[in-house]
Design an enzyme around this catalytic site. Structure first.
Site, PDB file in Angstrom:
ATOM      1  N   VAL A  11       0.822  -1.212   0.000  1.00  0.00           N
ATOM      2  CA  VAL A  11       0.000   0.000   0.000  1.00  0.00           C
ATOM      3  C   VAL A  11       0.860   1.268   0.000  1.00  0.00           C
ATOM      4  CG1 VAL A  11      -1.618   1.351   1.405  1.00  0.00           C
ATOM      5  CG2 VAL A  11      -2.021  -1.083   1.021  1.00  0.00           C
ATOM      6  N   ASP A  30      11.231   3.142   5.143  1.00  0.00           N
ATOM      7  CA  ASP A  30      10.956   1.753   5.511  1.00  0.00           C
ATOM      8  C   ASP A  30      12.119   1.246   6.354  1.00  0.00           C
ATOM      9  OD1 ASP A  30       8.857  -0.497   4.082  1.00  0.00           O
ATOM     10  OD2 ASP A  30      10.558  -1.285   5.237  1.00  0.00           O
ATOM     11  N   PHE A 251     -17.579  -8.978  -7.784  1.00  0.00           N
ATOM     12  CA  PHE A 251     -17.372  -9.836  -6.613  1.00  0.00           C
ATOM     13  C   PHE A 251     -18.425 -10.925  -6.477  1.00  0.00           C
ATOM     14  CE2 PHE A 251     -13.622  -8.521  -4.240  1.00  0.00           C
ATOM     15  CZ  PHE A 251     -13.206  -7.530  -5.114  1.00  0.00           C
ATOM     16  N   CYS A 262      -5.966  -8.758   3.138  1.00  0.00           N
ATOM     17  CA  CYS A 262      -6.993  -7.891   3.741  1.00  0.00           C
ATOM     18  C   CYS A 262      -8.261  -8.603   4.182  1.00  0.00           C
ATOM     19  CB  CYS A 262      -7.339  -6.768   2.774  1.00  0.00           C
ATOM     20  SG  CYS A 262      -5.997  -5.595   2.615  1.00  0.00           S
ATOM     21  N   LYS A 323      -4.587 -14.350  -5.777  1.00  0.00           N
ATOM     22  CA  LYS A 323      -5.291 -13.848  -6.955  1.00  0.00           C
ATOM     23  C   LYS A 323      -4.236 -13.618  -8.021  1.00  0.00           C
ATOM     24  CE  LYS A 323      -6.403  -9.419  -7.031  1.00  0.00           C
ATOM     25  NZ  LYS A 323      -6.972  -8.103  -6.660  1.00  0.00           N
TER      26      LYS A 323
HETATM   27  C1  UDX Z   1      -1.269  -2.393   4.167  1.00  0.00           C
HETATM   28  C2  UDX Z   1      -1.887  -1.750   5.353  1.00  0.00           C
HETATM   29  O1  UDX Z   1      -1.350  -0.693   5.778  1.00  0.00           O
HETATM   30  C3  UDX Z   1      -2.821  -2.627   6.076  1.00  0.00           C
HETATM   31  O2  UDX Z   1      -3.357  -2.036   7.197  1.00  0.00           O
HETATM   32  C4  UDX Z   1      -3.894  -2.859   5.066  1.00  0.00           C
HETATM   33  O3  UDX Z   1      -4.971  -3.530   5.602  1.00  0.00           O
HETATM   34  C5  UDX Z   1      -3.283  -3.658   3.928  1.00  0.00           C
HETATM   35  O4  UDX Z   1      -2.281  -2.942   3.358  1.00  0.00           O
HETATM   36  P1  UDX Z   1       0.720  -3.756   3.328  1.00  0.00           P
HETATM   37  O5  UDX Z   1       1.088  -2.595   2.454  1.00  0.00           O
HETATM   38  O6  UDX Z   1       0.144  -4.945   2.692  1.00  0.00           O
HETATM   39  O7  UDX Z   1      -0.285  -3.246   4.475  1.00  0.00           O
HETATM   40  O8  UDX Z   1       1.921  -4.135   4.295  1.00  0.00           O
HETATM   41  P2  UDX Z   1       3.361  -4.645   3.927  1.00  0.00           P
HETATM   42  O9  UDX Z   1       3.471  -4.947   2.475  1.00  0.00           O
HETATM   43  O10 UDX Z   1       3.684  -5.654   4.955  1.00  0.00           O
HETATM   44  O11 UDX Z   1       4.254  -3.340   4.170  1.00  0.00           O
HETATM   45  C6  UDX Z   1       4.528  -2.771   5.386  1.00  0.00           C
HETATM   46  C7  UDX Z   1       5.922  -2.139   5.297  1.00  0.00           C
HETATM   47  O12 UDX Z   1       6.115  -1.320   6.424  1.00  0.00           O
HETATM   48  C8  UDX Z   1       7.078  -3.121   5.245  1.00  0.00           C
HETATM   49  O13 UDX Z   1       7.889  -2.853   4.146  1.00  0.00           O
HETATM   50  C9  UDX Z   1       7.825  -2.894   6.579  1.00  0.00           C
HETATM   51  O14 UDX Z   1       9.213  -3.075   6.451  1.00  0.00           O
HETATM   52  C10 UDX Z   1       7.470  -1.449   6.857  1.00  0.00           C
HETATM   53  N1  UDX Z   1       7.532  -1.003   8.255  1.00  0.00           N
HETATM   54  C11 UDX Z   1       6.857  -1.635   9.233  1.00  0.00           C
HETATM   55  C12 UDX Z   1       8.292   0.118   8.568  1.00  0.00           C
HETATM   56  O15 UDX Z   1       8.934   0.706   7.716  1.00  0.00           O
HETATM   57  N2  UDX Z   1       8.312   0.588   9.854  1.00  0.00           N
HETATM   58  C13 UDX Z   1       7.653  -0.033  10.854  1.00  0.00           C
HETATM   59  O16 UDX Z   1       7.723   0.450  11.993  1.00  0.00           O
HETATM   60  C14 UDX Z   1       6.896  -1.188  10.549  1.00  0.00           C
HETATM   61  C1  UDX Z   2      -8.971  -6.006  -1.187  1.00  0.00           C
HETATM   62  C2  UDX Z   2     -10.005  -4.921  -1.467  1.00  0.00           C
HETATM   63  O1  UDX Z   2     -10.763  -5.296  -2.627  1.00  0.00           O
HETATM   64  C3  UDX Z   2      -9.349  -3.575  -1.654  1.00  0.00           C
HETATM   65  O2  UDX Z   2     -10.337  -2.568  -1.803  1.00  0.00           O
HETATM   66  C4  UDX Z   2      -8.421  -3.231  -0.475  1.00  0.00           C
HETATM   67  O3  UDX Z   2      -9.162  -2.887   0.678  1.00  0.00           O
HETATM   68  C5  UDX Z   2      -7.459  -4.366  -0.182  1.00  0.00           C
HETATM   69  O4  UDX Z   2      -8.177  -5.614  -0.054  1.00  0.00           O
HETATM   70  P1  UDX Z   2      -7.249  -7.476  -2.566  1.00  0.00           P
HETATM   71  O5  UDX Z   2      -7.221  -8.327  -1.339  1.00  0.00           O
HETATM   72  O6  UDX Z   2      -5.974  -7.006  -3.143  1.00  0.00           O
HETATM   73  O7  UDX Z   2      -8.149  -6.166  -2.329  1.00  0.00           O
HETATM   74  O8  UDX Z   2      -7.988  -8.292  -3.726  1.00  0.00           O
HETATM   75  P2  UDX Z   2      -9.502  -8.563  -4.149  1.00  0.00           P
HETATM   76  O9  UDX Z   2      -9.592  -8.336  -5.609  1.00  0.00           O
HETATM   77  O10 UDX Z   2     -10.462  -7.837  -3.313  1.00  0.00           O
HETATM   78  O11 UDX Z   2      -9.644 -10.140  -3.890  1.00  0.00           O
HETATM   79  C6  UDX Z   2      -9.579 -10.684  -2.590  1.00  0.00           C
HETATM   80  C7  UDX Z   2      -9.853 -12.178  -2.642  1.00  0.00           C
HETATM   81  O12 UDX Z   2     -11.195 -12.451  -3.026  1.00  0.00           O
HETATM   82  C8  UDX Z   2      -8.994 -12.957  -3.620  1.00  0.00           C
HETATM   83  O13 UDX Z   2      -8.588 -14.175  -3.051  1.00  0.00           O
HETATM   84  C9  UDX Z   2      -9.893 -13.199  -4.802  1.00  0.00           C
HETATM   85  O14 UDX Z   2      -9.558 -14.343  -5.551  1.00  0.00           O
HETATM   86  C10 UDX Z   2     -11.231 -13.374  -4.103  1.00  0.00           C
HETATM   87  N1  UDX Z   2     -12.383 -13.072  -4.969  1.00  0.00           N
HETATM   88  C11 UDX Z   2     -12.592 -11.796  -5.411  1.00  0.00           C
HETATM   89  C12 UDX Z   2     -13.280 -14.089  -5.306  1.00  0.00           C
HETATM   90  O15 UDX Z   2     -13.111 -15.248  -4.910  1.00  0.00           O
HETATM   91  N2  UDX Z   2     -14.353 -13.767  -6.071  1.00  0.00           N
HETATM   92  C13 UDX Z   2     -14.608 -12.506  -6.528  1.00  0.00           C
HETATM   93  O16 UDX Z   2     -15.627 -12.307  -7.212  1.00  0.00           O
HETATM   94  C14 UDX Z   2     -13.694 -11.488  -6.190  1.00  0.00           C
END
Ligand code: UDX
Ligand code: UDX
Length: 437
Positions: A11, A30, A251, A262, A323
């Site tokens: 994100v 990071d 969906f 998520c 996915k």
């Molecule tokens: C995000 C969100 O912020 C989460 O709440 C949301 O529901 C899904 O997406 P995501 O981007 O998937 O999380 O997390 P991740 O890919 O694990 O990245 C987090 C990063 O933060 C890592 O690169 C980690 O090294 C970094 N980090 C963590 C810091 O730089 N400082 C910290 O103190 C903790």
């Molecule tokens: C989700 C949210 O959609 C996005 O808005 C954000 O909050 C992060 O979380 P993401 O998890 O990246 O995104 O993928 P998404 O496309 O939502 O799919 C999530 C899961 O549901 C996958 O495992 C996918 O295969 C499944 N899925 C999705 C189904 O089984 N059927 C569908 O019709 C859609």
């Protein structure tokens, strides 16, 4: 306005690169030094379509820079986004240790008016708690805390950022709201609605959005099972109901259960919070149960397809990520299905176009193949777990020639009854009755 982003993951990095694309100067912080080194060289540590191009262009233009650990450079930012992970803890609630760490790191550097924006998905009341925490550590600081949840799907996150359905701002400060509106002005000018609500509404809306989508998926998965038993076709049913604008077409694709970073954790966290508020979300509790059972039911499907016994059988697997178009393995159905197949005595051969680098250490007893056709070699059954585009292009007749058995279990409906029949395969799709070659 200058922007800092703490946490350059799925994100944070996408958001940083997209803010740079909108013209702002962004620094991503990071803790992970390897990630920072890669990003400085213009290499994305995650697979996300369109991201490499943004990193290269904005790294070169100087709009996007990277820094390890939080330091004084943070102080020059007008807006600091927190985009660290909020994983699920053992008891099911959201674990905020990364958010607390990030706040602890930035507090000493705060100078001048700063807006701290929680982009991470956080439990109801977290914005208030973060504000109180900063206030107690730095009573002199001039700041506001706002919520700005992300709605980015992995695999299309760049597009989702640049063309969102809406931008949600949770704020109780006019000054902070104005700054966030200015930040997103280029998108507002393209008619993207910006909604300002209370911080608590924004926090709950994020969980409600994800659990609603998860609910749609669990719903269609149950209708899919019913379609199979009753002789209906779930795709026809989904299309018929989806055309009703009140329901919507998105969906409603049945599959092996939702996964990813998520939905599982957000469903779990909402259930936990609702119980704490003594206002249980029983519908969402059922959604979670359906999804857990779903993954195991997929194993039973594969066992049935090979005659009820996996001992000595070879199963080919197409796709292991949760996915397509991502390398993310978090909560992928494969993490439940593959170990269970191996436990029951099967030899598993798997291929994924992008996910194998991450998957290798999470699925150690799997044999990894170098191409999709390799998983058919001597296989008794091949199962599709992820709908990568390249699988559709496979020559099924040729692939069938490589197999020992003749079962194709398609958990994503990539193929069709006609194509399977032409290839002489017994076909087990989702949501229609199987066909037997
Ligand atoms: C995000 C969100 O912020 C989460 O709440 C949301 O529901 C899904 O997406 P995501 O981007 O998937 O999380 O997390 P991740 O890919 O694990 O990245 C987090 C990063 O933060 C890592 O690169 C980690 O090294 C970094 N980090 C963590 C810091 O730089 N400082 C910290 O103190 C903790
Ligand atoms: C989700 C949210 O959609 C996005 O808005 C954000 O909050 C992060 O979380 P993401 O998890 O990246 O995104 O993928 P998404 O496309 O939502 O799919 C999530 C899961 O549901 C996958 O495992 C996918 O295969 C499944 N899925 C999705 C189904 O089984 N059927 C569908 O019709 C859609």
């Amino acid at each position: 306005m200058k922007i800092s982003i703490i946490g350059a993951g799925y994100v944070g990095l996408v958001s940083g690169a997209c803010f740079a694309e909108l013209g702002w100067k962004v620094t991503c912080f990071d803790n992970d030094e390897t990630r920072i080194d890669q990003m400085r060289q213009g290499v994305s540590p995650i697979f996300e379509p369109g991201l490499d191009d943004l990193l290269a262009r904005h790294g070169a233009s100087g709009h996007l820079s990277f820094q390890c650990g939080a330091d004084a450079a943070l102080a020059s930012a007008d807006l600091i986004f927190i985009a660290v992970g909020t994983p699920m803890s053992d008891d099911g609630k959201a674990d905020l240790f990364q958010v607390i760490d990030a706040i602890t790191q930035i507090v000493p550097h705060l100078s001048g008016y700063t807006v701290i924006v929680l982009k991470s998905t956080v439990p109801i009341g977290t914005n208030d708690k973060v504000e109180a925490m900063i206030r107690s550590l730095r009573p002199d600081a001039d700041f506001d805390v706002c919520s700005n949840p992300e709605f980015l799907r992995e695999g299309s996150a760049v597009q989702d950022f640049m063309q969102p359905d809406r931008i949600l701002i949770g704020s109780n400060s006019q000054r902070a709201t104005e700054m966030l509106r200015q930040l997103y002005r280029p998108l507002e000018m393209r008619d993207v609605p910006i909604m300002t609500v209370s911080r608590i509404s924004a926090e709950l809306a994020k969980y409600a959005a994800n659990t609603f989508l998860a609910m749609k998926i669990s719903f269609i998965n149950e209708i899919s099972d019913l379609s199979e038993k009753a002789g209906a076709n779930v795709s026809e049913v989904a299309m018929a109901i989806g055309k009703d604008h009140r329901i919507g077409e998105k969906f409603l694709h049945p599959g092996p259960g939702y996964g990813g970073s998520c939905f599982p954790k957000d469903v779990s966290a909402l259930i936990f919070q609702a119980r704490e508020f003594n206002s249980p979300v029983t519908l969402v509790e059922q959604v979670q149960k359906i999804n857990i059972a779903r993954k195991l039911a997929m194993v039973a499907r594969i066992v049935d397809a090979v005659g009820g016994e996996l001992e000595g059988k070879t199963i080919g697997i197409l796709g292991v990520t949760f996915k397509p178009n991502t390398d993310d393995m978090r909560d992928a159905a494969s993490l439940t299905i593959l170990p269970s197949l191996i436990e029951k005595g099967a030899k598993v051969m798997a291929y994924d176009p992008i996910g194998m680098r991450n998957a290798r250490h999470m699925l150690p007893r799997v044999n990894w193949m170098s191409g999709p056709q390799d998983v058919f070699n001597d296989a008794d059954c091949v199962a599709v777990l992820t709908e990568w585009g390249e699988f559709n292009a496979l020559d099924l007749i040729e692939a069938r020639g490589l197999m020992r058995g003749d079962a194709l279990v398609d958990l994503r409906n990539v193929f069709t009854h006609e194509r399977a029949r032409e290839a002489g395969l017994r076909y087990y799709p989702i949501g229609t009755q199987p066909s037997h070659g």
